[in-house]
Write an enzyme that holds these catalytic residues in place. Structure first.
Site, short mmCIF file in Angstrom:
data_model
loop_
_atom_site.label_atom_id
_atom_site.label_comp_id
_atom_site.label_asym_id
_atom_site.label_seq_id
_atom_site.Cartn_x
_atom_site.Cartn_y
_atom_site.Cartn_z
N GLY A 479 0.81 -1.21 0.00
CA GLY A 479 0.00 0.00 0.00
C GLY A 479 0.83 1.25 0.00
NE ARG A 641 15.52 13.35 -5.45
CZ ARG A 641 16.46 12.74 -6.17
NH1 ARG A 641 17.44 12.09 -5.58
NH2 ARG A 641 16.40 12.77 -7.47
N PRO A 645 5.33 12.71 -4.15
CG PRO A 645 5.16 14.90 -4.91
CD PRO A 645 5.82 13.59 -5.20
CE LYS A 714 17.24 12.16 6.76
NZ LYS A 714 17.02 13.35 7.61
CB VAL A 716 7.46 8.64 4.35
CG1 VAL A 716 8.49 9.63 3.85
CG2 VAL A 716 6.97 7.77 3.19
CD GLU A 718 7.95 1.53 10.44
OE1 GLU A 718 7.90 0.82 11.44
OE2 GLU A 718 8.88 1.49 9.61
#
Ligand code: FES
Ligand code: FES
Lengths: 752, 165
Positions: A479, A641, A645, A714, A716, A718
């Site tokens: 997901g 990065r 989005p 990096k 996203v 959690e």
């Protein structure tokens, strides 16, 4: 009816240049909105039988008898698998030789060590017959008293917490720091046991062909699952083909192969036909992992200016009686707030439950709600605004290690989100903002953080003479948007438009993409894809620059760039050649290249790597009935990065709503006498519904990170839970003046 | 178990079946007719993943015994689009990222069709959230779902006005 929208007309599909950074809609969207996306339980090989679990109604003891005859006598029932006839395994399911290997209940004996443990498997021609057969087993038990609750057994200090983190850490002298403080706080917070409850129950369709095994099952780690199954059955991993193109949610529960999934394989072995086994919802409360409860005590000292002089964070948690996973809750205090002295420690008890496991932000989520509540209490004790207090204690280097951060745009997150939220209008004191309907309004905040983890992954890239490309890696999409984000990275890596790239994933016969977990999948598999692309482009460049007939002849590897299916001379972009022309001249139908994604040990040693964020919450509380509604959430996150989005925002929304859920909804209630979970279903185990989450905003803060990996990614998946849960709790305090100390927050705690 | 005769029209196709009376409409679709787009999340009427339209109304197909709907018209997610042409509700779910894992999505979309047909919620997001609260989404794509409902509703209303004109 005319169709106004079509996939290609949406503005999201208009792009210039690079695919990375574009808000593309999901490439698997069409399949998912038409019902054509095939999840594990949607498979139906010819001759398939249905397996249904019979599970334990007690928490501890043994099975004294099962009425196997009654089950077998039921029309349509083919076989009943019990410890007596379960096919042999090559490895003891209780053996454990690495921390990612968890002990499984595979009918190895008649012992029961948690409720909902499998005690038999009924295999039948239809689902209805198998279900009825399971009911006819009428188990009788020899029961022993269940050990329940954080005070239900003797506590000890575990050898490690999470995956290999020491149970105790410290720097500086915490007692001296507390002693010298002008202001001190101490508070204890409790968090409840939670269950992942992915909408898709664990499911498997397994088919044997001799010693080869074909499996459809959701997996967040295909290679790891393949290895585990290979070990259990004593067959070569390459003889096992697992397909997992879509997971109906995972959240950590599908990271390791669970016992019931292996039982499906065993059932297929026993009856010699393909078998489908799908857990019933209530059966997921046991063998498929959960988030353990915690009780956390925080002590903090502050000087006259509101600077922390000491943080002491102690967490008590629970594991099962037979395996080790200890929620590393106190470790949340290692990375966020500067303090000359920090101590964290853990203790645990062993209870008659299934083994707890990784659940979205394991340790970070539980630790964050306690830490952010305590920070709020500390700010209050100093008479300071909670944002000002957090800025006063802003960590310029990682507090526990003293390492510099590879990047940290948390200040920008605070500024952006607080302005958007309107935080500066917040009165310091609680109960100051009744609204026009008489509800108490409160505003609270929390800081979000999650480490930037990487695992190991491989990918293979192909360029074809027709100008198209292919990228292969066994990535898992639960997901988060792997099908789309990885295709974007692949397109850029291959210098092709995304529509020219075939992307293959979700299957164990592809290169190992590592784990979809730890928020590290995009960085890890993304880097493998990026490097595979670079490898195949380098081969192509060799072919072109080494051939006299090419306009790129003599440009050398460094001297070309790949874009839009052509190689260009870097110093003269008028000289270029298409991939197709280069391959045709070389007489090649295709060329390939391989790449790996791994963390760079040198930069990991030198830098602390974390994503950060700031979350602001508004709640309204009914002063008479204590009902709490979250009316507004604003978060800003800096996580390196951003590949896509649109998908990243969805991850933040999902995480933030999990934060609301942590603070207000989720709790597995264990019956103290029987040890059974009383609310093992989706009506009584509360998760947010649409009406629970009116307005959520997630703002993306730009962050360049040259150290974390070459792509600067990096993670996203959690981070959104962290910060949010505490922000909601702090908003409840601000609305009511009552400090929530156990979660989820109960109405009776507010009415007190 | 003695089978009972059952006639259903599913996505415009007529089926004459012999069915075990214990079989739910959901299991009939998924396990016997290979219409696996409809999902099972709980089998107890608690999640909405199994939502289909029966005679135009949204129901939880896990709570419906198949034989009790003899003669009914059933619409499932497989019958919503026309080949490559997505229904505006489906297109809006993609455009607004109204899903992540996609497991709840067939149910959400069928529920949206039901909600729009009921014409009770209007364009009030609060009422849409309420009206869609029988469909859990553990990925919590709720914001996108509400936006998708609003947009699809508007598209459909526009199309209706054009037809009327
Ligand atoms: S499967 Fe029918 S409501 Fe959950
Ligand atoms: S999209 Fe995953 S449950 Fe809704």
């Amino acid at each position: 009816m005319t169709l106004e929208l079509s996939l290609n007309q949406q503005p999201a599909h208009l792009r210039q240049g690079s695919s990375i950074g574009q808000p593309l809609t999901r490439r698997d969207g069409f399949l998912k909105v038409t019902g054509a996306a095939r999840y594990a339980a949607d498979n139906h090989p010819p001759g398939m039988l249905y397996a249904v679990l019979a599970v334990s109604g007690i928490a501890r003891g043994r099975v004294a008898s099962l009425d196997v005859e009654a089950a077998k006598a039921h029309g349509g029932v083919v076989e009943v698998m019990t410890p007596q006839n379960r096919p042999p395994l090559a490895t003891d399911p209780d053996a454990k030789n690495n921390p990612f290997m968890f002990r499984l209940d595979l009918l190895q004996n008649d012992r029961i060590r948690y409720p909902n443990q499998t005690i038999a498997v009924v295999i039948a021609e239809t689902l209805e017959a198998a279900t009825e057969g399971a009911a006819l087993l009428s188990p009788r038990y020899e029961a022993q008293p269940a050990r329940v609750g954080l005070d239900g057994a003797e506590s000890f200090v575990p050898g490690g917490v999470g995956i290999g983190s020491p149970a105790v850490h410290h720097k500086g002298d915490v007692e001296a720091g507390l002693e010298s403080a002008a202001t001190r706080i101490e508070a204890t917070y409790e968090t409840s046991a939670q269950y992942h409850n992915a909408m898709e129950p664990h499911a498997i369709v397994a088919a044997w062909d001799g010693d080869s095994l074909s499996i459809d099952t959701p997996s967040q780690g295909l290679a790891m699952a393949q290895g585990r199954i290979a070990g259990l059955f004593g067959i070569a991993p390459q003889n096992i083909h697992i397909r997992s193109p879509f997971l109906g949610g995972g959240f950590g529960s599908k990271g390791m192969i669970s016992g019931p999934q292996v039982l499906g394989i065993l059932a297929a072995r026993l009856v010699g036909c393909p078998v489908k086994l799908v857990l019933r919802r209530e059966q997921m409360y046991g063998p498929a992992g959960h988030r353990a409860p915690t009780r956390q005590t925080l002590r903090m000292g502050m000087d006259r200016e509101g600077r922390l002089t000491a943080i002491d964070h102690h967490a008590k948690t629970a594991s099962s009686t037979f395996d080790d996973f200890f929620e590393p809750a106190a470790d949340a205090s290692h990375t966020l707030y500067a303090s000359p002295a920090i101590a964290t420690s853990h203790e645990a008890v062993r209870l008659d439950t299934g083994t707890p496991l990784f659940m979205r932000a394991p340790g970070e989520a539980t630790g964050s709600i306690a830490l952010e509540s305590a920070i709020d209490e500390a700010a209050g004790a100093c008479g300071m605004d909670p944002l000002e207090f957090r800025l006063r204690n802003y960590a310029e280097v990682e507090p526990m290690t003293g390492k510099p951060f590879s990047s940290k745009a948390l200040r920008e997150c605070y500024t952006l989100a607080s302005e958007r939220f309107g935080w500066q209008r917040r009165p310091l004191q609680p109960r100051q903002m009744p609204d026009k309907d008489g509800f108490l309004t409160g505003w609270g905040m929390g800081t979000a953080t999650f480490p930037a983890i990487m695992f190991q992954a491989e990918a293979r890239a192909v360029l074809r003479a027709d100008g198209s490309g292919l990228m292969e890696t066994g990535a898992q999409d639960m997901g988060q948007g792997a099908w789309t984000a990885f295709a974007q990275i692949a397109a850029d890596g291959l210098g092709l438009d995304i529509d020219q790239v075939d992307f293959r994933a979700g299957s164990s016969d592809l290169p190992n993409a590592g784990i979809a977990g730890g928020s590290g999948h995009t960085a890890t598999a993304g880097m493998a894809i990026h490097n595979a692309g670079a490898a195949v482009i380098a081969r192509l460049a060799d072919l072109a620059t080494g051939h006299e007939a090419s306009p790129l002849f003599g440009a050398g590897n460094e001297g070309v760039l790949a874009r839009g299916g052509r190689l260009y001379r870097r110093d003269d972009e008028n000289r270029s050649e298409s991939y197709g022309e280069i391959l045709a001249r070389a007489g090649l139908a295709e060329i390939d290249g391989r790449g790996t994604g791994t963390p760079d040990p040198a930069s990991r040693e030198a830098y602390a790597m974390h994503a950060h964020g700031a979350v602001f919450a508004e709640v309204k509380v009914d002063p008479d009935f204590g009902q709490i509604r979250v009316t507004r959430l604003v978060g800003a996150f800096a996580a390196g990065r951003v590949i896509n989005p649109r998908l990243v925002r969805s991850q933040y929304y999902g995480g933030m709503i999990w934060g609301v859920s942590f603070a207000l909804h989720e709790e597995a209630v264990t019956d103290r006498r029987s040890g059974r979970i009383q609310n093992a279903n989706l009506a009584e185990y509360h998760v947010p519904v649409n009406a629970d989450v009116p307005s959520v905003e997630a703002l993306l803060v730009h962050e360049d990170d040259p150290y974390v990996n070459a792509l600067g990614i990096k993670g996203v998946g959690e981070i959104g839970i962290t910060g949010t849960a505490g922000a909601v709790a702090n908003a409840v305090w601000h609305a009511t003046g009552v400090r929530p100390r156990r979660f989820p927050i109960r109405i009776e705690d507010l009415l007190g | 178990m003695t089978s009972l005769p059952l006639a259903l029209t599913i996505n415009g196709h007529r089926y004459e079946l012999e069915v075990d009376p214990r079989v739910t409409l959901l299991d009939l679709l998924r396990e016997r007719l290979e219409l696996t787009g409809t999902k099972k999340g709980c089998d107890r009427g608690q999640c909405g993943a199994c939502t289909v339209l029966v005679d135009g109304k949204r129901i939880n197909s896990c709570l419906a015994l198949a034989v009790s709907h003899d003669g009914a018209k059933v619409l499932t997610i497989e019958g919503v689009s026309h080949g490559e042409d997505l229904h505006p509700v489906q297109a809006a779910f993609i455009a607004h990222d109204g899903f992540q894992c996609g497991f709840c999505t067939p149910g959400q979309i069928m529920s949206t069709l039901g909600l729009i047909a009921e014409a009770q919620a209007g364009d009030d997001p609060e009422r849409i959230r309420e009206g869609m609260s029988g469909n859990l989404c553990r990925c919590a794509a709720y914001g996108g779902i509400v936006e998708a409902v609003l947009e699809a509703q508007e598209q459909l209303a526009k199309a209706d006005r054009r037809t009327a004109a």
